[in-house]
Each structure stands twice: as C-alpha cells, then as structure tokens.
Design a protein around this motif. Structure first.
Motif, PDB file in Angstrom:
ATOM      1  N   GLU A 110       0.782  -1.244   0.100  1.00 37.10           N
ATOM      2  CA  GLU A 110      -0.055   0.264  -0.255  1.00 37.10           C
ATOM      3  C   GLU A 110       0.839   1.338   0.021  1.00 37.10           C
ATOM      4  O   GLU A 110       0.368   2.356  -0.746  1.00 37.10           O
ATOM      5  CB  GLU A 110      -1.015  -0.087   1.170  1.00 37.10           C
ATOM      6  N   ASP A 111       1.945   1.471   0.719  1.00 37.81           N
ATOM      7  CA  ASP A 111       2.576   2.681   0.853  1.00 37.81           C
ATOM      8  C   ASP A 111       3.220   2.835  -0.627  1.00 37.81           C
ATOM      9  O   ASP A 111       3.544   4.155  -0.849  1.00 37.81           O
ATOM     10  CB  ASP A 111       3.913   2.450   1.824  1.00 37.81           C
ATOM     11  N   GLU A 112       3.389   1.848  -1.305  1.00 32.58           N
ATOM     12  CA  GLU A 112       3.868   1.938  -2.564  1.00 32.58           C
ATOM     13  C   GLU A 112       3.163   2.639  -3.775  1.00 32.58           C
ATOM     14  O   GLU A 112       3.439   3.024  -4.823  1.00 32.58           O
ATOM     15  CB  GLU A 112       4.570   0.718  -3.456  1.00 32.58           C
ATOM     16  N   LEU A 113       1.815   2.774  -3.331  1.00 25.87           N
ATOM     17  CA  LEU A 113       0.816   3.298  -4.182  1.00 25.87           C
ATOM     18  C   LEU A 113       0.728   4.756  -4.117  1.00 25.87           C
ATOM     19  O   LEU A 113      -0.152   5.524  -4.738  1.00 25.87           O
ATOM     20  CB  LEU A 113      -0.460   2.592  -4.010  1.00 25.87           C
ATOM     21  N   TYR A 114       1.593   5.208  -3.226  1.00 21.78           N
ATOM     22  CA  TYR A 114       1.421   6.726  -2.862  1.00 21.78           C
ATOM     23  C   TYR A 114       1.522   7.565  -3.889  1.00 21.78           C
ATOM     24  O   TYR A 114       2.489   7.333  -5.082  1.00 21.78           O
ATOM     25  CB  TYR A 114       2.503   7.117  -1.897  1.00 21.78           C
ATOM     26  N   GLY A 115       0.628   8.253  -4.321  1.00 20.58           N
ATOM     27  CA  GLY A 115       0.620   9.359  -5.797  1.00 20.58           C
ATOM     28  C   GLY A 115      -0.259   8.579  -6.744  1.00 20.58           C
ATOM     29  O   GLY A 115      -0.494   9.308  -7.627  1.00 20.58           O
ATOM     30  N   LEU A 116      -0.570   7.328  -6.627  1.00 25.82           N
ATOM     31  CA  LEU A 116      -1.613   6.873  -7.635  1.00 25.82           C
ATOM     32  C   LEU A 116      -2.928   6.873  -7.221  1.00 25.82           C
ATOM     33  O   LEU A 116      -3.188   6.837  -5.998  1.00 25.82           O
ATOM     34  CB  LEU A 116      -0.952   5.442  -7.870  1.00 25.82           C
ATOM     35  N   ASN A 117      -3.684   6.811  -8.277  1.00 21.64           N
ATOM     36  CA  ASN A 117      -5.202   6.916  -8.032  1.00 21.64           C
ATOM     37  C   ASN A 117      -5.763   5.434  -7.662  1.00 21.64           C
ATOM     38  O   ASN A 117      -5.338   4.406  -8.725  1.00 21.64           O
ATOM     39  CB  ASN A 117      -5.965   7.369  -9.028  1.00 21.64           C
ATOM     40  N   TYR A 118      -6.315   5.040  -6.669  1.00 19.75           N
ATOM     41  CA  TYR A 118      -6.968   3.798  -6.538  1.00 19.75           C
ATOM     42  C   TYR A 118      -8.253   3.850  -5.606  1.00 19.75           C
ATOM     43  O   TYR A 118      -8.344   4.924  -5.179  1.00 19.75           O
ATOM     44  CB  TYR A 118      -5.894   2.865  -5.908  1.00 19.75           C
ATOM     45  N   HIS A 119      -8.995   2.785  -5.640  1.00 17.53           N
ATOM     46  CA  HIS A 119     -10.031   2.283  -4.961  1.00 17.53           C
ATOM     47  C   HIS A 119      -9.727   1.579  -3.677  1.00 17.53           C
ATOM     48  O   HIS A 119      -8.846   0.756  -3.808  1.00 17.53           O
ATOM     49  CB  HIS A 119     -11.381   2.040  -5.477  1.00 17.53           C
ATOM     50  N   SER A 120     -10.367   1.878  -2.888  1.00 19.02           N
ATOM     51  CA  SER A 120     -10.188   1.027  -1.568  1.00 19.02           C
ATOM     52  C   SER A 120     -11.612   0.578  -1.003  1.00 19.02           C
ATOM     53  O   SER A 120     -12.623   1.153  -0.962  1.00 19.02           O
ATOM     54  CB  SER A 120      -9.415   1.483  -0.300  1.00 19.02           C
ATOM     55  N   MET A 121     -11.619  -0.831  -0.788  1.00 19.97           N
ATOM     56  CA  MET A 121     -12.958  -1.605  -0.138  1.00 19.97           C
ATOM     57  C   MET A 121     -12.439  -1.916   1.017  1.00 19.97           C
ATOM     58  O   MET A 121     -11.570  -3.035   0.917  1.00 19.97           O
ATOM     59  CB  MET A 121     -13.401  -2.422  -1.187  1.00 19.97           C
ATOM     60  N   SER A 122     -13.305  -2.029   2.175  1.00 22.32           N
ATOM     61  CA  SER A 122     -13.057  -2.918   3.443  1.00 22.32           C
ATOM     62  C   SER A 122     -14.293  -3.852   3.732  1.00 22.32           C
ATOM     63  O   SER A 122     -15.349  -2.960   3.659  1.00 22.32           O
ATOM     64  CB  SER A 122     -12.734  -1.905   4.501  1.00 22.32           C
ATOM     65  N   ILE A 123     -14.020  -4.790   3.790  1.00 21.98           N
ATOM     66  CA  ILE A 123     -15.321  -5.845   4.408  1.00 21.98           C
ATOM     67  C   ILE A 123     -15.120  -6.325   5.708  1.00 21.98           C
ATOM     68  O   ILE A 123     -13.855  -6.729   5.996  1.00 21.98           O
ATOM     69  CB  ILE A 123     -15.237  -7.070   3.178  1.00 21.98           C
TER      70      ILE A 123
END
Length: 135
Positions: A110-123
């Motif tokens: 997750e830290d490597e995604l800094y600056g990228l656009n993404y969605h997050s879903m928690s279940i």
C-alpha cells in the motif's frame, strides 16, 4: 459508500452500486479471512463481462481474467512477507497493463501506491452480516 449485506445475493447490489464509481484501475480489498473478498471479486468480474471462472489466488498469488474491456488481474498478497517479494512477482507491469487490478491483502504494498489513484474497499465480517466501505 457503505453497505450492509446479509446474504450472498446482496453482493450483486454492492457491485451494481460500485461499478459506475470505478474510475481507477486499482482496487484494494481489505478484510479478515473469510470476509468475502473473493466472493465480491467473483460478482464483480462476472459483471464486467468475463466468462472466466474466478477463484482465490491464495497460492498462485495472481490470477488473470479476460473481459471485453481488457485484462483483469486478481492478486492475493497475504503470503508475501515484504515489498521485495511483491516486486518479484512483477506487480508494476501488471498495474501498467491492466484494465483492472484487484488486490486482496494489499497492506504489504500500500505505501508504494502513494501518488497513484486507486479505490479501496473494506469488508468487515461481523458474524451475522458484512459491513462494507468503498472509497
């Protein structure tokens, strides 16, 4: 968005609500074991027009599916211990060449995604139902 589901058929309502909101090609799925991450993915991939059988990538680390819009990659990073192992599977190339990347257990990356656009879903599996949050 938030959802509360009580049975497997309720996943379709979740997918129907989320599909119009998917603007990025990365979707992070978080939740405890048995929460329903792969079940949600089965509904989502079917609704994206794939005819492929969807199953958990727990042992393969990544599964590839075809859809009319392009390749869908489904990752399970649960068994990966560190960021080097994530890079060893070539995750960046998948991200660059996919219509959609669904990443279960994304915490190691997750830290490597800094600056990228993404969605997050928690279940969250409460035992009686599942509480879902989608951003």
């Amino acid at each position: 968005m938030q959802f509360n589901i009580k049975n497997i058929n309720d996943w379709q309502n979740v997918v129907d609500s989320i599909l119009p909101e998917l603007k990025h090609n990365i979707l992070l799925l978080k939740g405890n074991l048995g929460a329903g991450k792969t079940t949600f993915t089965q509904f989502l991939i079917k609704n994206l027009g794939s005819k492929d059988e969807v199953n958990s990538p727990t042992y393969s680390i990544v599964n590839e599916y075809n859809s009319p819009k392009g390749k869908i990659y489904h990752f399970d990073l649960y068994r990966l211990k560190n960021i080097e192992e994530v890079y060893d599977i070539g995750i960046e190339e998948y991200l660059d060449n996919a219509f959609l990347c669904i990443i279960e257990w994304p915490e190691v990356y997750e830290d490597e995604l800094y600056g990228l656009n993404y969605h997050s879903m928690s279940i969250n599996n409460t035992g009686e139902n599942r509480e879902i949050t989608f951003d």
